[in-house]
Design a protein around this motif. Structure first.
Motif, PDB file in Angstrom:
ATOM      1  N   LEU A  65      37.918  44.147  46.331  1.00  0.00           N
ATOM      2  CA  LEU A  65      37.996  42.821  45.734  1.00  0.00           C
ATOM      3  C   LEU A  65      39.384  42.214  45.909  1.00  0.00           C
ATOM      4  O   LEU A  65      39.522  41.006  46.164  1.00  0.00           O
ATOM      5  CB  LEU A  65      37.630  42.882  44.247  1.00  0.00           C
ATOM      6  N   GLU A  66      40.418  43.027  45.787  1.00  0.00           N
ATOM      7  CA  GLU A  66      41.777  42.520  45.991  1.00  0.00           C
ATOM      8  C   GLU A  66      41.987  42.082  47.433  1.00  0.00           C
ATOM      9  O   GLU A  66      42.635  41.054  47.696  1.00  0.00           O
ATOM     10  CB  GLU A  66      42.792  43.590  45.598  1.00  0.00           C
ATOM     11  N   ASN A  67      41.436  42.837  48.374  1.00  0.00           N
ATOM     12  CA  ASN A  67      41.525  42.428  49.779  1.00  0.00           C
ATOM     13  C   ASN A  67      40.806  41.085  50.004  1.00  0.00           C
ATOM     14  O   ASN A  67      41.297  40.214  50.729  1.00  0.00           O
ATOM     15  CB  ASN A  67      40.913  43.490  50.688  1.00  0.00           C
ATOM     16  N   ALA A  68      39.644  40.945  49.374  1.00  0.00           N
ATOM     17  CA  ALA A  68      38.892  39.692  49.508  1.00  0.00           C
ATOM     18  C   ALA A  68      39.675  38.528  48.924  1.00  0.00           C
ATOM     19  O   ALA A  68      39.703  37.430  49.508  1.00  0.00           O
ATOM     20  CB  ALA A  68      37.538  39.833  48.820  1.00  0.00           C
ATOM     21  N   MET A  69      40.306  38.741  47.786  1.00  0.00           N
ATOM     22  CA  MET A  69      41.092  37.676  47.169  1.00  0.00           C
ATOM     23  C   MET A  69      42.245  37.243  48.068  1.00  0.00           C
ATOM     24  O   MET A  69      42.535  36.052  48.206  1.00  0.00           O
ATOM     25  CB  MET A  69      41.615  38.130  45.802  1.00  0.00           C
ATOM     26  N   LYS A  70      42.896  38.209  48.708  1.00  0.00           N
ATOM     27  CA  LYS A  70      43.996  37.875  49.623  1.00  0.00           C
ATOM     28  C   LYS A  70      43.493  37.069  50.811  1.00  0.00           C
ATOM     29  O   LYS A  70      44.114  36.082  51.225  1.00  0.00           O
ATOM     30  CB  LYS A  70      44.675  39.161  50.106  1.00  0.00           C
ATOM     31  N   ARG A  90      38.975  37.457  40.860  1.00  0.00           N
ATOM     32  CA  ARG A  90      37.685  37.838  41.444  1.00  0.00           C
ATOM     33  C   ARG A  90      36.620  36.751  41.273  1.00  0.00           C
ATOM     34  O   ARG A  90      35.795  36.538  42.153  1.00  0.00           O
ATOM     35  CB  ARG A  90      37.221  39.169  40.830  1.00  0.00           C
ATOM     36  N   THR A  91      36.675  36.060  40.135  1.00  0.00           N
ATOM     37  CA  THR A  91      35.685  35.013  39.888  1.00  0.00           C
ATOM     38  C   THR A  91      35.849  33.866  40.877  1.00  0.00           C
ATOM     39  O   THR A  91      34.866  33.359  41.438  1.00  0.00           O
ATOM     40  CB  THR A  91      35.816  34.490  38.449  1.00  0.00           C
ATOM     41  N   GLN A  92      37.091  33.454  41.096  1.00  0.00           N
ATOM     42  CA  GLN A  92      37.358  32.388  42.041  1.00  0.00           C
ATOM     43  C   GLN A  92      36.964  32.812  43.453  1.00  0.00           C
ATOM     44  O   GLN A  92      36.425  32.018  44.230  1.00  0.00           O
ATOM     45  CB  GLN A  92      38.833  31.989  41.992  1.00  0.00           C
ATOM     46  N   ALA A  93      37.230  34.075  43.793  1.00  0.00           N
ATOM     47  CA  ALA A  93      36.870  34.574  45.122  1.00  0.00           C
ATOM     48  C   ALA A  93      35.362  34.535  45.330  1.00  0.00           C
ATOM     49  O   ALA A  93      34.876  34.121  46.386  1.00  0.00           O
ATOM     50  CB  ALA A  93      37.396  36.001  45.296  1.00  0.00           C
TER      51      ALA A  93
END
Length: 262
Positions: free
Chosen positions: A232-237, A244-247
């Motif tokens: 999830l952190e990779n996706a956010m970046k 996570r919600t915004q992503a």
């Protein structure tokens, strides 16, 4: 239409396809309305926006189409985009549909609360009904093009049967012109371009979008909670967002997650 009979909309559609001039496009939409007997066009380019769609000169398309100030002000002041039964159909369908003002005031979601009293397309305001073409645009935007009449000179269903294909094309072409006016305006947005999300990142974001916690996602995909958070952190970046919600919301809007309806 009888075999060999010329299509009265063909010339208008060809001109609409070639033009990028807002005023000419507005006049063509009015001319289409005159041909089909529904003389009042209406355009909403984004039902998530409480403000009416505006032309490059700052005037709303509703004004250019000839809708009175009372109709325009009611839409924005009462945030009718949130309670519009027309919008509600457009959000879940791509098929053109007919509506009548005497019936539409009783349709969901207007009856859900007292906001229905603000609905403005009513018989009391000399609106008989019309037909609407939903148009689904990039980044999850829901739009529509409508043609409205004060009297039902011919059954609206017959108008739709006769002109459905041409009106769908007209709606797409007109909204292309509306969208074009924003093409050269630079905006700062999160997650533009190719995100390069991995299959596992998409999977985790899909479960976030469906309301699952990190622990629940870990159980579902048979991985540890730190592994889920890593993805999830990779996706956010990659999406250039902060949580996570915004992503998940951005990925869903961009069509990366597919349909979340079960």
């Amino acid at each position: 239409m009888a075999a060999g009979e010329s299509d009265p909309l063909a010339s208008l559609l060809r001109t609409l396809e070639r033009t990028r001039d807002t005023e000419q496009a507005v006049e063509i939409a009015k001319d289409i309305g005159a041909v089909i007997g529904l003389p009042y066009p209406s355009c909403i380019a984004d039902y998530s926006d409480p403000m009416l769609t505006r032309a490059p000169d700052g005037r709303t398309y509703a004004e250019l189409f000839g809708w009175g100030a009372d109709f325009r002000e009611d839409w924005e002041r009462n945030r009718l985009n949130l309670i519009s039964p027309i919008a509600n159909v457009c959000r879940y369908s791509t098929r053109p549909f007919v509506w009548r003002s005497k019936d539409i005031v009783t349709m969901s979601p207007l009856t859900s609360d007292t906001r229905g009293k603000h609905w403005h397309l009513t018989p009391e305001r000399q609106i008989a009904g019309g037909l609407t073409i939903p148009v689904h645009l990039p980044l999850g935007r829901v739009a529509s093009m409508s043609w409205v009449a004060r009297t039902e000179a011919r059954p609206f269903e017959q108008v739709l049967e006769d002109y459905s294909t041409q009106l769908r094309l007209a709606a797409i072409l007109f909204l292309d012109i509306v969208a074009q006016q924003d093409m050269d305006a630079p905006t700062v947005t999160a997650g533009t371009g190719d995100t390069g999300l991995s299959a596992r990142e998409v999977e985790c974001l899909s479960w976030v979008a469906l309301g699952k916690t990190d622990g629940e996602i870990a159980t579902i995909i048979n991985r540890s909670v730190p592994t889920v958070r890593f993805h999830l952190e990779n996706a956010m970046k990659k999406l250039n967002v902060h949580n996570r919600t915004q992503a998940a919301a951005l990925a869903a809007q961009a069509g990366i997650l597919g349909s979340l309806l079960q």
